[in-house]
Enzyme design. Structure first.
Site, PDB file in Angstrom:
ATOM      1  N   ARG A  86      42.485  46.884  24.053  1.00  0.00           N
ATOM      2  CA  ARG A  86      42.141  46.463  25.385  1.00  0.00           C
ATOM      3  C   ARG A  86      41.845  47.951  26.012  1.00  0.00           C
ATOM      4  O   ARG A  86      41.056  48.360  27.058  1.00  0.00           O
ATOM      5  CB  ARG A  86      43.079  45.790  26.140  1.00  0.00           C
ATOM      6  CG  ARG A  86      42.835  45.268  27.265  1.00  0.00           C
ATOM      7  CD  ARG A  86      41.925  43.890  26.960  1.00  0.00           C
ATOM      8  NE  ARG A  86      41.652  43.434  28.239  1.00  0.00           N
ATOM      9  CZ  ARG A  86      41.219  42.069  28.423  1.00  0.00           C
ATOM     10  NH1 ARG A  86      40.962  41.373  27.657  1.00  0.00           N
ATOM     11  NH2 ARG A  86      40.935  41.567  29.565  1.00  0.00           N
ATOM     12  N   ILE A 113      40.671  41.408  33.344  1.00  0.00           N
ATOM     13  CA  ILE A 113      41.487  42.342  34.156  1.00  0.00           C
ATOM     14  C   ILE A 113      41.131  43.696  34.084  1.00  0.00           C
ATOM     15  O   ILE A 113      41.084  44.325  32.957  1.00  0.00           O
ATOM     16  CB  ILE A 113      42.966  42.053  33.702  1.00  0.00           C
ATOM     17  CG1 ILE A 113      43.171  40.577  33.706  1.00  0.00           C
ATOM     18  CG2 ILE A 113      43.856  42.676  34.624  1.00  0.00           C
ATOM     19  CD1 ILE A 113      43.721  39.835  35.149  1.00  0.00           C
ATOM     20  N   ASN A 128      36.955  42.784  44.781  1.00  0.00           N
ATOM     21  CA  ASN A 128      37.008  41.508  43.796  1.00  0.00           C
ATOM     22  C   ASN A 128      36.774  40.344  44.944  1.00  0.00           C
ATOM     23  O   ASN A 128      37.168  40.138  45.845  1.00  0.00           O
ATOM     24  CB  ASN A 128      38.223  41.188  42.988  1.00  0.00           C
ATOM     25  CG  ASN A 128      38.057  39.896  42.386  1.00  0.00           C
ATOM     26  OD1 ASN A 128      37.251  39.750  41.475  1.00  0.00           O
ATOM     27  ND2 ASN A 128      39.088  39.150  42.442  1.00  0.00           N
ATOM     28  N   THR A 129      36.072  39.307  44.394  1.00  0.00           N
ATOM     29  CA  THR A 129      35.924  38.008  45.170  1.00  0.00           C
ATOM     30  C   THR A 129      36.471  36.862  44.107  1.00  0.00           C
ATOM     31  O   THR A 129      36.381  37.031  43.240  1.00  0.00           O
ATOM     32  CB  THR A 129      34.393  37.645  45.515  1.00  0.00           C
ATOM     33  OG1 THR A 129      34.289  36.500  46.236  1.00  0.00           O
ATOM     34  CG2 THR A 129      33.318  37.612  44.347  1.00  0.00           C
ATOM     35  N   HIS A 130      37.360  36.049  44.917  1.00  0.00           N
ATOM     36  CA  HIS A 130      38.084  34.971  44.228  1.00  0.00           C
ATOM     37  C   HIS A 130      37.790  33.768  44.971  1.00  0.00           C
ATOM     38  O   HIS A 130      38.117  33.732  46.197  1.00  0.00           O
ATOM     39  CB  HIS A 130      39.576  35.648  44.218  1.00  0.00           C
ATOM     40  CG  HIS A 130      40.634  34.552  43.625  1.00  0.00           C
ATOM     41  ND1 HIS A 130      40.458  34.242  42.246  1.00  0.00           N
ATOM     42  CD2 HIS A 130      41.104  33.543  44.024  1.00  0.00           C
ATOM     43  CE1 HIS A 130      41.367  33.367  41.755  1.00  0.00           C
ATOM     44  NE2 HIS A 130      41.747  32.934  42.714  1.00  0.00           N
ATOM     45  N   ASP A 162      44.151  45.861  42.800  1.00  0.00           N
ATOM     46  CA  ASP A 162      45.073  46.651  42.411  1.00  0.00           C
ATOM     47  C   ASP A 162      45.374  46.208  40.992  1.00  0.00           C
ATOM     48  O   ASP A 162      45.032  45.677  40.429  1.00  0.00           O
ATOM     49  CB  ASP A 162      46.197  46.449  43.420  1.00  0.00           C
ATOM     50  CG  ASP A 162      47.039  45.100  43.358  1.00  0.00           C
ATOM     51  OD1 ASP A 162      46.789  44.346  42.527  1.00  0.00           O
ATOM     52  OD2 ASP A 162      47.782  44.913  44.221  1.00  0.00           O
ATOM     53  N   ASP A 166      44.694  39.441  41.049  1.00  0.00           N
ATOM     54  CA  ASP A 166      44.429  39.001  42.370  1.00  0.00           C
ATOM     55  C   ASP A 166      45.589  39.224  43.602  1.00  0.00           C
ATOM     56  O   ASP A 166      45.815  38.314  44.407  1.00  0.00           O
ATOM     57  CB  ASP A 166      44.156  37.436  42.304  1.00  0.00           C
ATOM     58  CG  ASP A 166      42.988  37.143  41.221  1.00  0.00           C
ATOM     59  OD1 ASP A 166      42.021  38.018  41.257  1.00  0.00           O
ATOM     60  OD2 ASP A 166      42.886  36.146  40.655  1.00  0.00           O
TER      61      ASP A 166
HETATM   62  C1  GAR Z   1      32.857  33.103  41.945  1.00  0.00           C
HETATM   63  O1  GAR Z   1      33.332  32.009  42.597  1.00  0.00           O
HETATM   64  C2  GAR Z   1      34.081  34.055  41.780  1.00  0.00           C
HETATM   65  O2  GAR Z   1      34.855  33.948  42.785  1.00  0.00           O
HETATM   66  C3  GAR Z   1      34.755  33.640  40.651  1.00  0.00           C
HETATM   67  O3  GAR Z   1      33.740  33.413  39.873  1.00  0.00           O
HETATM   68  C4  GAR Z   1      32.778  32.978  40.377  1.00  0.00           C
HETATM   69  C5  GAR Z   1      31.456  33.657  39.908  1.00  0.00           C
HETATM   70  O4  GAR Z   1      30.317  33.064  40.400  1.00  0.00           O
HETATM   71  N1  GAR Z   1      35.487  34.557  40.004  1.00  0.00           N
HETATM   72  C6  GAR Z   1      36.729  34.211  39.670  1.00  0.00           C
HETATM   73  O5  GAR Z   1      37.113  32.944  39.364  1.00  0.00           O
HETATM   74  C7  GAR Z   1      37.649  35.439  39.434  1.00  0.00           C
HETATM   75  N2  GAR Z   1      39.120  34.897  39.153  1.00  0.00           N
HETATM   76  P1  GAR Z   1      28.759  33.703  40.221  1.00  0.00           P
HETATM   77  O6  GAR Z   1      28.781  34.313  38.828  1.00  0.00           O
HETATM   78  O7  GAR Z   1      27.835  32.745  40.192  1.00  0.00           O
HETATM   79  O8  GAR Z   1      28.585  34.880  41.047  1.00  0.00           O
END
Ligand code: GAR
Length: 221
Positions: A86, A113, A128-130, A162, A166
């Site tokens: 990894r 990760i 990051n978007t969660h 970080d 998340d």
């Molecule tokens: C999004 O909802 C994002 O927040 C999530 O994957 C999706 C990607 O959608 N990420 C996670 O769950 C990370 N833990 P996309 O490929 O259509 O942008």
């Protein structure tokens, strides 16, 4: 300008030097990436403050990469299974990303990760978007977990990455109501509608105005 106790990046790296250089990391459908591409197409890189210089992925054959190719943006793929460890994969991902000299990295549905080397290089400037309201429901199944818990509201969180899962400083969040009839897919689609516009707004503001990270607080200048 950005400041934090970890690496201290400067975003944009040169405020007079044009849009912030952004590398986007994806693992799947890439609709968040598409929202960023659309914002650039509609507003122009200069006005929006962002240029996507490359899109990276941890797997081949995904729609996210096709979206980048359609927009004539360079792509790279680094698959974990092609490396002995990894840590080796993380080093390769770090090098591939660094080759594009980004001011910001956006993890937009990147389902891995990020490791020590990546964060040593890009900590404090990786967003990051969660799909949940952190710190509730971190991890790979944020939507499923909120639904299973019986939460009445959930949403999305855009945060700096970080070394936890998340756990980094939160930049912005939006709330989405959970409906009685929701299944994971319906709820995730409603979250993603909100998430895409939040990500576009946040990345643009970080790029145009710069920011500081003070402990857990993110201040956009
Ligand atoms: C999004 O909802 C994002 O927040 C999530 O994957 C999706 C990607 O959608 N990420 C996670 O769950 C990370 N833990 P996309 O490929 O259509 O942008």
């Amino acid at each position: 300008m950005a400041s934090s106790s970890a690496p201290v990046p400067s975003v944009p790296s040169d405020p007079s030097g044009g849009p912030a250089r952004v590398v986007v990391l994806v693992s799947g459908s890439g609709t968040n990436l598409q929202a960023l591409l659309d914002a650039i197409a509609e507003q122009g890189s200069e006005a929006y403050g962002v240029e996507i210089v490359a899109v990276g992925a941890d797997r081949d054959g995904i729609t996210g990469l096709q979206r980048a190719e359609s927009a004539r943006i360079p792509t790279f793929v680094r698959r974990v299974k092609d490396y002995d460890s990894r840590a080796d994969w993380d080093a390769a991902l770090t090098d591939a990303t660094a080759a594009y000299e980004p001011d910001l990295v956006v993890s937009a549905g990147f389902m891995k990760i990020l490791g020590k080397e990546f964060l040593a290089r890009f900590g404090g400037r990786t967003v990051n978007t969660h799909p949940a309201l952190l710190p509730s429901f971190p991890g790979a199944h944020g939507v499923r977990d909120a639904l299973a818990y019986g939460a009445k509201v959930t949403g999305c969180t855009v945060h700096f990455v970080d070394d936890g899962v998340d756990t980094g400083p939160i930049i912005a969040q939006r709330v989405v109501e959970v409906r009685d009839e929701d299944d994971e897919s319906a709820l995730h689609e409603r979250i993603k509608d909100v998430e895409r516009s939040l990500l576009v707004e946040v990345v643009g503001r970080l790029a145009r105005h710069g920011y500081r990270i003070e402990g857990r607080k993110v201040r956009i200048s």
